[in-house]
Write a protein that holds these residues in place. Structure first.
Motif, PDB file in Angstrom:
ATOM      1  N   ARG A 135      70.075 -32.777 -26.219  1.00 36.54           N
ATOM      2  CA  ARG A 135      69.441 -33.723 -27.135  1.00 36.54           C
ATOM      3  C   ARG A 135      68.689 -33.027 -28.252  1.00 36.54           C
ATOM      4  O   ARG A 135      68.461 -33.612 -29.315  1.00 36.54           O
ATOM      5  N   ARG A 136      68.302 -31.775 -28.022  1.00 35.72           N
ATOM      6  CA  ARG A 136      67.515 -31.040 -29.018  1.00 35.72           C
ATOM      7  C   ARG A 136      68.363 -30.101 -29.884  1.00 35.72           C
ATOM      8  O   ARG A 136      67.821 -29.269 -30.598  1.00 35.72           O
ATOM      9  N   THR A 137      69.661 -30.231 -29.816  1.00 33.11           N
ATOM     10  CA  THR A 137      70.526 -29.419 -30.658  1.00 33.11           C
ATOM     11  C   THR A 137      70.190 -29.672 -32.138  1.00 33.11           C
ATOM     12  O   THR A 137      70.041 -30.812 -32.564  1.00 33.11           O
ATOM     13  N   GLY A 138      70.041 -28.588 -32.887  1.00 32.02           N
ATOM     14  CA  GLY A 138      69.685 -28.709 -34.293  1.00 32.02           C
ATOM     15  C   GLY A 138      68.196 -28.671 -34.564  1.00 32.02           C
ATOM     16  O   GLY A 138      67.777 -28.671 -35.721  1.00 32.02           O
ATOM     17  N   TYR A 139      67.387 -28.635 -33.492  1.00 38.49           N
ATOM     18  CA  TYR A 139      65.926 -28.568 -33.630  1.00 38.49           C
ATOM     19  C   TYR A 139      65.405 -27.243 -33.078  1.00 38.49           C
ATOM     20  O   TYR A 139      65.917 -26.732 -32.070  1.00 38.49           O
ATOM     21  N   LEU A 140      64.371 -26.708 -33.708  1.00 49.80           N
ATOM     22  CA  LEU A 140      63.662 -25.564 -33.156  1.00 49.80           C
ATOM     23  C   LEU A 140      62.715 -26.081 -32.091  1.00 49.80           C
ATOM     24  O   LEU A 140      61.831 -26.890 -32.369  1.00 49.80           O
ATOM     25  N   SER A 141      62.894 -25.589 -30.863  1.00 45.74           N
ATOM     26  CA  SER A 141      62.236 -26.216 -29.727  1.00 45.74           C
ATOM     27  C   SER A 141      61.359 -25.255 -28.931  1.00 45.74           C
ATOM     28  O   SER A 141      60.140 -25.374 -28.936  1.00 45.74           O
ATOM     29  N   ASN A 142      61.961 -24.293 -28.241  1.00 50.03           N
ATOM     30  CA  ASN A 142      61.220 -23.459 -27.296  1.00 50.03           C
ATOM     31  C   ASN A 142      60.312 -22.478 -28.037  1.00 50.03           C
ATOM     32  O   ASN A 142      60.776 -21.563 -28.721  1.00 50.03           O
ATOM     33  N   LEU A 143      58.996 -22.664 -27.924  1.00 46.81           N
ATOM     34  CA  LEU A 143      58.035 -21.858 -28.664  1.00 46.81           C
ATOM     35  C   LEU A 143      57.743 -20.537 -27.967  1.00 46.81           C
ATOM     36  O   LEU A 143      57.593 -20.487 -26.748  1.00 46.81           O
ATOM     37  N   HIS A 144      57.651 -19.464 -28.745  1.00 41.46           N
ATOM     38  CA  HIS A 144      57.127 -18.186 -28.261  1.00 41.46           C
ATOM     39  C   HIS A 144      55.642 -18.165 -28.622  1.00 41.46           C
ATOM     40  O   HIS A 144      55.277 -18.325 -29.792  1.00 41.46           O
ATOM     41  N   LEU A 145      54.778 -17.917 -27.649  1.00 40.92           N
ATOM     42  CA  LEU A 145      53.343 -18.075 -27.832  1.00 40.92           C
ATOM     43  C   LEU A 145      52.619 -16.740 -27.680  1.00 40.92           C
ATOM     44  O   LEU A 145      52.918 -15.961 -26.764  1.00 40.92           O
ATOM     45  N   GLY A 146      51.657 -16.508 -28.559  1.00 40.25           N
ATOM     46  CA  GLY A 146      50.906 -15.257 -28.522  1.00 40.25           C
ATOM     47  C   GLY A 146      49.407 -15.498 -28.449  1.00 40.25           C
ATOM     48  O   GLY A 146      48.890 -16.464 -29.011  1.00 40.25           O
ATOM     49  N   ALA A 147      48.711 -14.611 -27.745  1.00 38.44           N
ATOM     50  CA  ALA A 147      47.248 -14.625 -27.689  1.00 38.44           C
ATOM     51  C   ALA A 147      46.701 -13.570 -28.646  1.00 38.44           C
ATOM     52  O   ALA A 147      47.372 -12.583 -28.952  1.00 38.44           O
TER      53      ALA A 147
END
Length: 505
Positions: free
Chosen positions: A393-405
């Motif tokens: 359903r999320r094809t074409g969207y930037l989804s999974n975030l890489h997170l930094g501290a």
């Protein structure tokens, strides 16, 4: 001073993980800097231009046709003048004028200087001199206590200006900074407490008040003149006419107040944080009427000619109660049952409570233990480093975030995990558009972005992990909201993430 010398110092700072070594390198450079170039040097070494945003974006700078110079010849003052000319360009033909000035500047720069300028102008300079490190470096170079530098910065709002004063006149010059009506003061920050019991045990003589899910504001009034600022000290007076009118009607002649403002529903409950923030850019009468803001004040830093920064909270709170009336944030001094205050805050739709030591002074810009925040849900403010393209359903969207501290010693953000949870379709569309404007590079699956966006993440603590550089990984992380009112320097540190390890709480 040659600009190349400053670039070399930046590289030296980037090459070490030692906070002490960073401070020593910066202090040496500041000690050898001409007083007229000191403000620009401090700004550049902390990843800023002295002019703020100069109106030239990533595409403009990366599209320049400029062959590097063979030998360094640029001075810091020449770079500062060029960036000032770019920032001042406006009106018809301004795009070409900015490009012409930048082309001449980059053509006079060596390859190393070009790389530094590119990172500086686009906001990507991550050489390791964060504000806290630079404060200690200024103190070392000027041979003054860091606490004096920190207090002067709180009152001046400008690290370059504070450094200039420290180097020019030491403690005596720094102590000339005073609270000035119309010049915002850096806000005091709170640290998280694991529980309400822990917080009230640490502060048995305390004010317990609601922690609201609003936008931090600071208001200044001098007679009929009123200014309203955000937590990042950005002035928004022109967008919040109802707040200006309210402050102008308070029973005083001059005042500086710290507080929160919220947009409320018809039944008095807080609207989503993003709706409150949207008002800060609204100017039309229709927009204002559609989303009126209600302020709640929790601190008083000045009242009718008397500065209260160094007064204990109990005295500041007495002054606050005299002037704000119904706009006092709900709370109690030494409540018989603090849990009832917390329950009332949650029932009203707020985040939790603050527990504040009544003998504490207003110490801006640092997360100390004098103010403790208690929230049932554990959250961290982290920096977005990249996002992966979605599937299904999320094809074409930037989804999974890489997170930094945030690295407390001034290095680049440290990756601590990923999440694709908690995102609405609307948020996915916004991320996809926004991230591509902040893109630095990509591969088949991932778009890497400039580390400018802060996102609030709900999580079930952290766990030890060798997968990420910080040695920890987030557990069951989900997106709560983005924080446009915060910049990466206000994100939580890797130490704050490690403090959520199971067994450490």
């Amino acid at each position: 001073m040659l600009f190349a010398d400053l670039v070399a110092t930046s590289a030296e700072v980037a090459a070490t993980r030692s906070r002490k070594a960073k401070i020593e390198a910066l202090a040496r450079r500041l000690s050898g800097t001409d007083p007229d170039e000191l403000a620009a040097a401090v700004a550049y070494l902390t990843g800023q231009t002295r002019q703020g945003r100069i109106g030239a974006g990533w595409r403009t700078v990366t599209g320049l046709d400029a062959t590097p110079a063979r030998e360094p010849r640029l001075s810091v003052s020449e770079v500062d003048k060029a960036l000032g000319d770019v920032a001042a360009a406006g009106g018809a033909g301004s795009v070409k004028r900015r490009a012409d000035v930048l082309t001449a500047l980059f053509s006079a720069a060596t390859e190393a200087e070009q790389r530094f300028l590119l990172a500086l102008v686009t906001g990507e300079l991550r050489q390791g001199a964060l504000e806290g490190v630079m404060i200690d470096a200024v103190a070392a170079a000027a041979q003054v206590p860091a606490a004096v530098v920190r207090r002067a910065l709180m009152l001046s709002g400008s690290l370059p200006e504070t450094a200039r004063a420290a180097m020019a006149g030491g403690v005596a010059e720094l102590e000339t900074f005073r609270l000035r009506l119309g010049r915002p003061v850096r806000p005091m920050l709170a640290s998280p407490a694991e529980s309400l019991a822990e917080a009230v045990t640490e502060h048995p003589d305390a004010l317990v008040e609601y922690k609201m899910d609003g936008a931090r504001i600071q208001v200044h009034r001098d007679g009929e003149e009123v200014h309203v600022y955000t937590r990042t000290l950005r002035e928004i007076t022109g967008s919040v006419a109802e707040l200006v009118e309210l402050v102008r009607a308070l029973p005083c002649t001059s005042v500086v107040l710290d507080g929160e403002t919220l947009a409320l529903t018809d039944d008095g409950r807080p609207r989503p944080f993003q709706e409150t923030m949207s008002r800060f850019g609204s100017t039309t009468e229709e927009q204002v009427r559609a989303l009126l803001l209600r302020p709640y004040f929790f601190d008083c830093l000045h009242l009718d000619g008397v500065d209260l920064l160094d007064s204990p909270l109990r005295e500041r709170n007495e002054a606050l109660r005299k002037v704000v009336g119904p706009h006092l944030i709900p709370g109690e001094v030494n409540p018989a049952d603090p849990e009832q205050v917390l329950a009332g805050a949650l029932e009203a739709g707020h985040e939790g409570v603050m527990v504040k030591a009544l003998d504490s002074v207003y110490a801006a810009g640092r997360r100390g233990s004098a103010w403790l925040k208690v929230k049932p849900v554990h959250t961290l403010d982290l920096v977005v480093l990249a996002a992966e393209w979605g599937h299904g359903r999320r094809t074409g969207y930037l989804s999974n975030l890489h997170l930094g501290a945030r690295d407390p010693d001034g290095g680049p953000p440290i990756m601590v995990g990923k999440t694709f949870k908690g995102m609405t379709d609307e948020l996915l569309a916004w991320q996809t558009e926004t991230f591509q404007r902040l893109e630095t590079h990509r591969d088949d699956w991932t778009v890497h972005v400039r580390p400018e966006l802060v996102v609030e993440i709900e999580l079930d603590g952290a766990q030890v992990s060798t997968r990420y550089p910080g040695g920890v990984a987030l557990r069951f992380a989900r997106v709560l909201r983005y924080r446009p009112d915060k910049d990466p320097a206000e994100a939580d540190t890797i130490d704050a993430v490690r403090a959520t390890l199971r067994g450490s709480r």
